[in-house]
Design a protein around this motif. Structure first.
Motif: not given
Length: 73
Positions: A1-5
């Motif tokens: 999920m952090r990679w999207r940000y």
């Protein structure tokens, strides 16, 4: 999920770095709009022949007053 940000942040930074050269005060879009507006003004504002001959005398063909009157006769 952090990679999207992270991906969104990187893409946003890349997109925003191109804006000043395109849309800024001295950007290509602003210059094109200014040139189009100047062409429209030149077409609309024609000067009297005597005034035009005076402001477009030899050596003054590229002055702003001459260009506003439609250029040299």
């Amino acid at each position: 999920m952090r990679w999207r940000y992270v991906a969104i942040g990187i893409l946003s930074a890349l997109a925003l770095t191109a804006c000043p050269s395109e849309f800024g005060k001295d950007g290509r879009v602003a210059k094109a709009v200014h040139q189009d507006a100047q062409e429209q003004v030149i077409i609309i504002s024609k000067c009297e022949e005597r005034y035009r001959n005076r402001v477009c005398a030899p050596g003054k063909e590229t002055s702003m007053e001459c260009l506003e009157c439609g250029g040299p006769p």
